[in-house]
Motif scaffolding. Structure first.
Motif, PDB file in Angstrom:
ATOM      1  N   PRO A 199     -30.802   8.823  -7.932  1.00  0.00           N
ATOM      2  CA  PRO A 199     -32.226   8.719  -8.279  1.00  0.00           C
ATOM      3  C   PRO A 199     -32.960   7.837  -7.263  1.00  0.00           C
ATOM      4  N   VAL A 200     -34.160   8.258  -6.927  1.00  0.00           N
ATOM      5  CA  VAL A 200     -34.991   7.469  -6.001  1.00  0.00           C
ATOM      6  C   VAL A 200     -35.741   6.426  -6.822  1.00  0.00           C
ATOM      7  N   GLN A 201     -35.566   5.149  -6.497  1.00  0.00           N
ATOM      8  CA  GLN A 201     -36.190   4.060  -7.247  1.00  0.00           C
ATOM      9  C   GLN A 201     -37.200   3.332  -6.374  1.00  0.00           C
ATOM     10  N   VAL A 202     -38.122   2.666  -7.067  1.00  0.00           N
ATOM     11  CA  VAL A 202     -39.132   1.882  -6.349  1.00  0.00           C
ATOM     12  C   VAL A 202     -38.459   0.628  -5.786  1.00  0.00           C
ATOM     13  N   LEU A 203     -38.581   0.453  -4.488  1.00  0.00           N
ATOM     14  CA  LEU A 203     -37.948  -0.683  -3.834  1.00  0.00           C
ATOM     15  C   LEU A 203     -38.794  -1.926  -4.018  1.00  0.00           C
ATOM     16  N   PRO A 204     -38.280  -2.992  -4.631  1.00  0.00           N
ATOM     17  CA  PRO A 204     -39.072  -4.224  -4.808  1.00  0.00           C
ATOM     18  C   PRO A 204     -39.260  -4.928  -3.467  1.00  0.00           C
ATOM     19  N   PRO A 205     -40.152  -5.895  -3.434  1.00  0.00           N
ATOM     20  CA  PRO A 205     -40.341  -6.655  -2.185  1.00  0.00           C
ATOM     21  C   PRO A 205     -39.041  -7.367  -1.791  1.00  0.00           C
ATOM     22  N   GLU A 206     -38.849  -7.502  -0.507  1.00  0.00           N
ATOM     23  CA  GLU A 206     -37.634  -8.175  -0.042  1.00  0.00           C
ATOM     24  C   GLU A 206     -37.665  -9.635  -0.460  1.00  0.00           C
ATOM     25  N   PRO A 207     -36.624 -10.114  -1.137  1.00  0.00           N
ATOM     26  CA  PRO A 207     -36.637 -11.502  -1.616  1.00  0.00           C
ATOM     27  C   PRO A 207     -36.506 -12.492  -0.449  1.00  0.00           C
ATOM     28  N   ALA A 208     -36.931 -13.723  -0.722  1.00  0.00           N
ATOM     29  CA  ALA A 208     -36.855 -14.788   0.285  1.00  0.00           C
ATOM     30  C   ALA A 208     -35.704 -15.724  -0.040  1.00  0.00           C
ATOM     31  N   TYR A 209     -35.117 -16.279   0.988  1.00  0.00           N
ATOM     32  CA  TYR A 209     -34.016 -17.215   0.785  1.00  0.00           C
ATOM     33  C   TYR A 209     -34.556 -18.509   0.184  1.00  0.00           C
ATOM     34  N   TYR A 254     -32.049  -5.807  -4.679  1.00  0.00           N
ATOM     35  CA  TYR A 254     -32.839  -5.226  -3.586  1.00  0.00           C
ATOM     36  C   TYR A 254     -31.978  -4.330  -2.694  1.00  0.00           C
ATOM     37  N   TYR A 255     -30.823  -4.823  -2.266  1.00  0.00           N
ATOM     38  CA  TYR A 255     -30.022  -4.047  -1.326  1.00  0.00           C
ATOM     39  C   TYR A 255     -29.290  -2.886  -2.012  1.00  0.00           C
ATOM     40  N   GLU A 256     -29.007  -3.006  -3.322  1.00  0.00           N
ATOM     41  CA  GLU A 256     -28.413  -1.877  -4.042  1.00  0.00           C
ATOM     42  C   GLU A 256     -29.406  -0.721  -4.123  1.00  0.00           C
ATOM     43  N   ILE A 257     -30.669  -1.029  -4.488  1.00  0.00           N
ATOM     44  CA  ILE A 257     -31.696   0.027  -4.563  1.00  0.00           C
ATOM     45  C   ILE A 257     -31.953   0.611  -3.183  1.00  0.00           C
ATOM     46  N   LYS A 258     -31.992  -0.230  -2.169  1.00  0.00           N
ATOM     47  CA  LYS A 258     -32.242   0.254  -0.813  1.00  0.00           C
ATOM     48  C   LYS A 258     -31.136   1.207  -0.346  1.00  0.00           C
ATOM     49  N   LEU A 259     -29.871   0.866  -0.621  1.00  0.00           N
ATOM     50  CA  LEU A 259     -28.757   1.715  -0.205  1.00  0.00           C
ATOM     51  C   LEU A 259     -28.789   3.054  -0.947  1.00  0.00           C
ATOM     52  N   MET A 260     -29.035   3.036  -2.263  1.00  0.00           N
ATOM     53  CA  MET A 260     -29.083   4.291  -3.021  1.00  0.00           C
ATOM     54  C   MET A 260     -30.236   5.173  -2.574  1.00  0.00           C
ATOM     55  N   ASN A 261     -31.386   4.599  -2.259  1.00  0.00           N
ATOM     56  CA  ASN A 261     -32.502   5.395  -1.743  1.00  0.00           C
ATOM     57  C   ASN A 261     -32.149   6.029  -0.401  1.00  0.00           C
ATOM     58  N   ASP A 262     -31.426   5.293   0.448  1.00  0.00           N
ATOM     59  CA  ASP A 262     -31.002   5.858   1.731  1.00  0.00           C
ATOM     60  C   ASP A 262     -30.024   7.016   1.524  1.00  0.00           C
ATOM     61  N   LEU A 263     -29.077   6.884   0.557  1.00  0.00           N
ATOM     62  CA  LEU A 263     -28.138   7.968   0.276  1.00  0.00           C
ATOM     63  C   LEU A 263     -28.854   9.180  -0.296  1.00  0.00           C
ATOM     64  N   ALA A 264     -29.851   8.949  -1.167  1.00  0.00           N
ATOM     65  CA  ALA A 264     -30.620  10.073  -1.719  1.00  0.00           C
ATOM     66  C   ALA A 264     -31.371  10.809  -0.624  1.00  0.00           C
ATOM     67  N   ALA A 265     -31.936  10.052   0.328  1.00  0.00           N
ATOM     68  CA  ALA A 265     -32.651  10.686   1.435  1.00  0.00           C
ATOM     69  C   ALA A 265     -31.711  11.488   2.326  1.00  0.00           C
ATOM     70  N   SER A 266     -30.414  11.088   2.383  1.00  0.00           N
ATOM     71  CA  SER A 266     -29.439  11.814   3.201  1.00  0.00           C
ATOM     72  C   SER A 266     -28.837  13.011   2.476  1.00  0.00           C
ATOM     73  N   GLY A 267     -29.137  13.165   1.175  1.00  0.00           N
ATOM     74  CA  GLY A 267     -28.607  14.296   0.421  1.00  0.00           C
ATOM     75  C   GLY A 267     -27.178  14.125  -0.035  1.00  0.00           C
ATOM     76  N   ILE A 268     -26.646  12.906  -0.048  1.00  0.00           N
ATOM     77  CA  ILE A 268     -25.275  12.649  -0.462  1.00  0.00           C
ATOM     78  C   ILE A 268     -25.229  12.516  -1.981  1.00  0.00           C
ATOM     79  N   SER A 269     -24.235  13.167  -2.615  1.00  0.00           N
ATOM     80  CA  SER A 269     -24.104  13.147  -4.060  1.00  0.00           C
ATOM     81  C   SER A 269     -23.263  11.945  -4.493  1.00  0.00           C
ATOM     82  N   PRO A 270     -23.542  11.401  -5.693  1.00  0.00           N
ATOM     83  CA  PRO A 270     -22.688  10.320  -6.217  1.00  0.00           C
ATOM     84  C   PRO A 270     -21.249  10.777  -6.466  1.00  0.00           C
ATOM     85  N   ASP A 271     -21.035  12.099  -6.610  1.00  0.00           N
ATOM     86  CA  ASP A 271     -19.697  12.625  -6.866  1.00  0.00           C
ATOM     87  C   ASP A 271     -18.910  12.906  -5.592  1.00  0.00           C
TER      88      ASP A 271
END
Length: 473
Positions: free
Chosen positions: A332-342, A365-382
């Motif tokens: 699923p494509v999710q809304v990416l939150p703002p990048e957090p600050a240290y 943040y990085y979990e949502i970013k990685l899943m959005n990148d995989l969705a854009a590449s057409g890779i399935s979770p299976d």
């Protein structure tokens, strides 16, 4: 003419193999010439691992054949015989006494005359002679004949039965022929009619009544052509089980023969390390296959494995494989939150809650970013990932963590060093105070720096102080 009775005794458990040969031993022991063997007595025992308290049988025959000494032995212990059949005692070793030995050109010795005291069964790799092995395991029937006394002449049975109620048929009856008693013995039933299958019929008409365990052919589940073609190949469950056990046993024998060839090759090529490694890998692979087959053989013989259920499971698997595959899932494509600050300064301030919240925000943040990148590449979770790739990724992550931990430790040590050497002004010189290196004070209008730990020594006296700023400078 005297008659004899043949008596069949319980079958003997027999093994055959090579007890010894002229091949060079693994160790430094001398070789044995098969032609020079003699017996110490008429009885040669069969032991396990040269243990005299574990006699399991007796040697029946010894025969020199070329460069080998062949033997045939009877195993009296049923449990040990079963272990031999499973390949747990595959090799042999002899107990001997040398009478006359000869030194060969390779500085080894061969016993030209020797006495055999016993033959022992041994575990794999434990015997010295590479040719000494068990190569035949079987059961052998024993029989004996007993001479019987002369049979009495035949008598007329009708005179010994009551009132002529017995009629002997056919005439010419003699001792040993069956007696037919009217009224007591029913006539033999007529044979069942033999039917022929009508041309083109998909149904098989049995020649006899069906018994439990016979294959069942259900009309309508297969087309006429398929039903006719498959009937000749249908076999009962018992026959199918026996055939599978035979197939497994044959494969185990093939594996044992292959392992023996590999072991023989390893024995003569022991200096070739690369070849030995390859042979060991192949032997291990065959050993794993043999263990699986042995487990299956035991399961079939004990009924733990049901071949009908296996066949049904295979049919179900083929049907599921033939079914159209379900559509692949997508990330699923999710809304990416703002990048957090240290959270700078949180550690120094001891604000653990702020640190924990920031770490959770980074993970999300990085979990949502990685899943959005995989969705854009057409890779399935299976999608499947190889274990090798996971191992490489894991090793790289561990390497990065180790590298960063060492780097941070080095930086922290450097910070502590700088903080310990930081310039500090302690005001006007006080004789009661302890001063540390690089600590400054004012004395007589000048600025002095301590070069070592000191107390009570005035600036200008000794080497513990260094003038930094001269008075009026």
């Amino acid at each position: 003419m005297a008659k004899t009775l043949k008596i069949i005794h319980a079958a003997d458990r027999i093994i055959e193999g090579t007890a010894s040969s002229t091949a060079r031993n693994h160790g430094d022991g001398e070789r044995l010439d098969p032609a020079g063997v003699t017996l110490t007595n008429d009885f040669v025992p069969l032991y396990l691992s040269h243990d005299k308290s574990r006699q399991v049988g007796q040697v029946l025959e010894l025969q020199p054949k070329g460069q080998r000494l062949r033997f045939k032995a009877r195993v009296d212990d049923a449990e040990v015989f079963a272990e031999i059949e499973r390949g747990e005692w595959p090799t042999c070793s002899v107990g001997s006494k040398t009478v006359r030995a000869e030194r060969l050109s390779d500085n080894s010795y061969i016993a030209r005359e020797w006495q055999i005291t016993e033959i022992s069964l041994a575990k794999k790799w434990t015997n010295a002679n590479p040719d000494a092995e068990v190569d035949a395991v079987y059961s052998e029937e024993r029989s004996s004949e007993v001479e019987l006394a002369e049979s009495p002449p035949a008598v007329d049975v009708t005179r010994r039965l009551a009132d002529g109620a017995v009629k002997i048929e056919p005439p010419g009856w003699k001792a040993g022929d069956p007696i037919f008693v009217p009224g007591l013995d029913a006539p033999a039933p007529p044979p069942l009619p033999v039917y022929k299958k009508p041309p083109g019929s998909p149904v098989r008409i049995a020649r006899r009544a069906r018994k439990r365990g016979d294959p069942i052919l259900v009309p309508g589940l297969a087309g006429p052509g398929e039903a006719d073609a498959g009937r000749d190949k249908a076999i009962s469950p018992d026959k199918a089980k026996a055939a599978e056990i035979s197939r497994v046993a044959d494969r185990i024998k093939e594996i044992d023969a292959a392992v023996k060839k590999l072991e023989r090759r390893a024995y003569y090529k022991f200096k070739d390390g690369q070849l030995i490694n390859a042979i060991n890998a192949a032997t291990d692979k065959l050993a794993r296959e043999r263990a699986t087959l042995t487990e299956r053989e035991v399961g079939l013989e004990t009924g733990l494995i049901d071949m009908q259920k296996e066949a049904a499971a295979k049919v179900e698997a083929r049907q599921q494989k033939a079914m159209p595959a379900a559509p692949a899932r997508q990330f699923p494509v999710q809304v990416l939150p703002p990048e957090p600050a240290y959270p700078s300064g949180a550690r120094k301030a001891g604000d653990s809650q702020r640190i924990e919240d920031a770490r959770e925000a980074f993970d999300t943040y990085y979990e949502i970013k990685l899943m959005n990148d995989l969705a854009a590449s057409g890779i399935s979770p299976d999608a499947t990932v190889s274990i090798e790739l996971l191992a490489v990724m894991r090793s790289q992550a561990l390497s990065a963590m180790y590298w960063e931990a060492k780097r941070f430790s080095e930086l922290e040590d450097r910070v502590r060093e700088l903080e310990s050497n930081a310039l500090g002004y302690s005001g006007i010189f006080d004789e009661t105070k302890t001063y540390h290196p690089n600590e400054f004070c004012t004395y007589a209008g000048s600025l002095w720096a301590a070069t070592m730990v000191t107390k009570g020594v005035k600036p200008g006296d000794g080497a513990v102080w260094r003038l930094a700023v001269k008075r009026g400078g």
